[in-house]
Scaffold this active site. Structure first.
Site, PDB file in Angstrom:
ATOM      1  N   HIS A 271      -1.930   6.828   4.645  1.00  0.00           N
ATOM      2  CA  HIS A 271      -0.843   5.845   4.788  1.00  0.00           C
ATOM      3  C   HIS A 271       0.504   6.373   4.291  1.00  0.00           C
ATOM      4  CE1 HIS A 271       0.166   1.241   4.807  1.00  0.00           C
ATOM      5  NE2 HIS A 271       0.744   1.914   5.814  1.00  0.00           N
TER       6      HIS A 271
ATOM      7  N   CYS B  43       0.767  -1.245   0.000  1.00  0.00           N
ATOM      8  CA  CYS B  43       0.000   0.000   0.000  1.00  0.00           C
ATOM      9  C   CYS B  43       0.798   1.297   0.000  1.00  0.00           C
ATOM     10  CB  CYS B  43      -0.938   0.031   1.209  1.00  0.00           C
ATOM     11  SG  CYS B  43      -2.043  -1.377   1.345  1.00  0.00           S
TER      12      CYS B  43
END
Length: 474
Positions: free
Chosen positions: A136, A82
């Site tokens: 993130h 990710c």
């Protein structure tokens, strides 16, 4: 002091263009700059959408975008996990150029503050910029989306969270990475998060129209990342589905995308809005990745080849399938070129896709692409691919004939093997070492797994827990 230097570096890079922002903003009406909407899914299975061949998960809204736009069949993210993938997307550069090679769990890490994001650059042309959902890319203030070019942020700073408000787990006052953060402030929410993110994006789009300014809206959904949670009414729709929760979550994701697209139509913005959809990396074991090999976290096709489409009514011909080698690196340069921006503070690794899909430019967007997470690496050269695992070995495939990566061609194609190895070495010499280590406990697991996958066997060890049990048994 390092943080101060980083902020000054970005300020210097953007200074000359930022001086023009006021004048550029006044010209927005004359230039009719395009709006941009990016729909980013999380851990989506390659074949879990109708336009990708799914027969048992209906995704009519994405299918409509696909039939009215371009579907890229050989499209890839810059990483099979990710955070690095998102860093490559937002900068248009291999994240390895600034050390963002691994995922991270700790707040001290994040995307290099000297890097310039697509939002930074678009703001110099008077754009309103927003991101909704998963970030993130760091939890510290200097990594926060509002410090990285985004005027509006509504989402969470970490890598995953639940889909419903939960003050005892994700939404406690001390849960910096998982609580819902609205421009730096903790907020409660009601409903299903996928719907909430779309609703917030709709509000932003409508407000941007009122301000008569172009906008960038990045909908960074956490669907269909774990935990697997869905609305009761959607679970009921798929009560007999073998992957009930994933199907329900995907259906809801498609519905949310449809609501945003309907807003663009109602507001008269559809024909002036460039739209992208893709996933941040390959699917997990919860997804349908067929016909690809392996999944998220591995450098086989199942780790980084993703569903990927582009839609721009009236500007991009619909119903097109494009087979050229494409990357999420290409999103930023495509957007900037559409916005009339030819120069960026740092050289990009992606290219403008519009001339390729509209037939104005021959060839492929890329002849070469590269991936690396520590010891796990891959390289493309046209239709050939190398997958390399340090201390394990390497394999060569011809993806035109073997998209499932089953037939090893090392012995049959020694010249191709040598070229791919040389290209990979040259690329590695052009990037830097990781700025932080990978997640502890996975290196030995991956060596076992790659050894199995190179032999087309299902991995026997897939987690540090399994490895620990094996060692105890021995």
């Amino acid at each position: 002091m390092k943080k101060l230097i980083s902020y000054l570096s970005v300020g210097i890079l953007l200074f000359s263009s930022c001086q023009k922002t006021q004048n550029d903003t006044s010209k927005v009406k004359e230039e009719k700059l395009p709006n941009v909407v990016i729909f980013l899914a999380d851990d989506a299975g390659y074949a879990d959408f109708g336009f990708q061949g799914s027969k048992n998960i209906p995704t009519p809204n994405l299918d409509n975008l696909a039939s009215g736009g371009v579907v890229f069949t050989d499209a890839h993210t810059t990483c099979s996990v990710c955070s690095p993938s998102r860093a490559g997307l937002l900068t248009g550069r291999y994240q390895h150029r600034f050390g963002h090679e691994n995922n991270f769990l700790h707040g001290k890490y994040g995307m290099d503050t000297t890097e310039v994001t697509m939002a930074d650059v678009l703001k110099t042309k008077g754009y309103n910029t927003a991101i909704f959902g998963k970030w993130h890319l760091g939890t510290q203030d200097y990594f926060h989306p509002n410090s990285r070019g985004f005027d509006e942020f509504y989402g969470f700073l970490g890598g995953h969270r639940g889909y419903f408000f939960n003050p005892d787990k994700y939404d406690g006052a001390d849960k910096t990475s998982t609580q819902i953060n609205h421009n730096g402030k903790h907020e409660a929410f009601e409903g299903y998060l996928t719907d909430v993110l779309a609703d917030r994006a709709i509000d932003f789009i409508q407000d941007s129209k009122k301000s008569e300014k172009p906008f960038l809206a990045l909908l960074s959904f956490n669907a269909v990342h774990t935990p697997l949670q869905a609305k009761e009414e959607d679970l009921e729709k798929f009560k007999d589905h073998p992957r009930q929760k994933v199907a329900a979550m995907t259906y809801s994701l498609d519905e949310a995308i449809g609501n945003v697209m309907e807003t663009l139509r109602k507001e008269g913005l559809e024909e002036n809005t460039l739209v992208f959809f893709f996933s941040d990396n390959g699917g997990t074991g919860n997804g349908d990745n067929s016909p690809l090999k392996s999944n998220k976290g591995y450098e086989f096709e199942g780790g980084h080849r993703v569903p990927y489409l582009m839609y721009w009514k009236g500007q991009v011909k619909g119903g097109v399938t494009y087979d050229g080698l494409t990357s999420t690196l290409d999103v930023m340069p495509t957007i900037l070129k559409a916005a009339g921006i030819d120069k960026t503070p740092k050289q990009l690794d992606g290219v403008d896709l519009l001339p390729f899909v509209n037939g104005a430019q021959e060839g492929m967007p890329h002849d070469e692409l590269y991936w690396r997470i520590g010891d796990w690496k891959a390289a493309r050269y046209k239709n050939y691919k190398l997958v390399k695992a340090e201390q394990v070995g390497h394999v060569v495939y011809n993806l035109d004939e073997d998209i499932s990566e089953q037939k090893v061609l090392n012995d049959a194609l020694p010249k191709v093997e040598n070229k791919l190895l040389t290209n990979l070495t040259n690329w590695e010499n052009d990037v830097i070492a990781p700025a932080w280590p990978g997640t502890a406990g996975w290196t030995e697991v991956k060596r076992y797994a790659y050894g199995d996958l190179f032999e087309n066997r299902k991995p026997t060890i897939t987690s540090p827990g399994q490895l620990k049990k094996l060692k105890v048994q021995k």
